[in-house]
Design an enzyme around this catalytic site. Sequence first.
Site, PDB file in Angstrom:
ATOM      1  N   THR A 196     -27.841 -15.191 -10.209  1.00  0.00           N
ATOM      2  CA  THR A 196     -27.659 -16.994 -10.712  1.00  0.00           C
ATOM      3  C   THR A 196     -29.078 -17.255 -11.471  1.00  0.00           C
ATOM      4  O   THR A 196     -30.380 -16.386 -11.419  1.00  0.00           O
ATOM      5  CB  THR A 196     -27.254 -17.521  -9.370  1.00  0.00           C
ATOM      6  OG1 THR A 196     -28.527 -16.949  -8.196  1.00  0.00           O
ATOM      7  CG2 THR A 196     -26.108 -16.966  -8.462  1.00  0.00           C
ATOM      8  N   ASP A 197     -29.048 -18.524 -11.927  1.00  0.00           N
ATOM      9  CA  ASP A 197     -29.666 -19.272 -12.151  1.00  0.00           C
ATOM     10  C   ASP A 197     -30.694 -20.498 -11.311  1.00  0.00           C
ATOM     11  O   ASP A 197     -29.944 -20.502  -9.705  1.00  0.00           O
ATOM     12  CB  ASP A 197     -29.638 -20.163 -13.615  1.00  0.00           C
ATOM     13  CG  ASP A 197     -28.747 -21.339 -13.177  1.00  0.00           C
ATOM     14  OD1 ASP A 197     -28.261 -21.714 -11.672  1.00  0.00           O
ATOM     15  OD2 ASP A 197     -28.060 -21.921 -13.969  1.00  0.00           O
ATOM     16  N   LEU A 198     -31.951 -20.869 -11.520  1.00  0.00           N
ATOM     17  CA  LEU A 198     -32.391 -21.728 -10.831  1.00  0.00           C
ATOM     18  C   LEU A 198     -31.470 -22.601  -9.533  1.00  0.00           C
ATOM     19  O   LEU A 198     -31.477 -23.328  -8.319  1.00  0.00           O
ATOM     20  CB  LEU A 198     -32.905 -23.195 -10.951  1.00  0.00           C
ATOM     21  CG  LEU A 198     -34.395 -23.381 -10.204  1.00  0.00           C
ATOM     22  CD1 LEU A 198     -34.500 -22.579  -9.643  1.00  0.00           C
ATOM     23  CD2 LEU A 198     -35.194 -24.460 -11.166  1.00  0.00           C
TER      24      LEU A 198
END
Length: 129
Positions: free
Chosen positions: A14-16
């Site tokens: 996942t990203d931020l």
Amino acid sequence: MQHRFALRVYYEDTDLAGIVYYANYLKFIERARSEWVRALGVDQVRLKADSGIVFAVRRVEADYLRPALFDDLLEVETRLVETGGARIVLEQDVLRGPEKLFGARVVLVCLGPEGRAARLPAEVRQLLR
């Protein structure tokens, strides 16, 4: 011909914002293709050692429809669309239950030891029928 491959979204995927980073969908469908080929009975390591034949991605058309999230249980569905002399065309969808999150059309080419297009080996072509 259809194959299904289950996977879970991990934090590293996942990203931020907590959604799957867009490039990771390509990793997910790559894993599913590898398992599809294995399920067909193709030993890619032996194929390369015996004949120098490998498969490479030539083209990917991707549609990002909905985000996958941390800890989602996903399934990648792989379908054979077409085969040619040296190519294989697949459609791959990433699903969360019945919901389609990502779709791709992938063109693979068969490469010989010199890195140029080569005909699909007869034994592989037979398994794809």
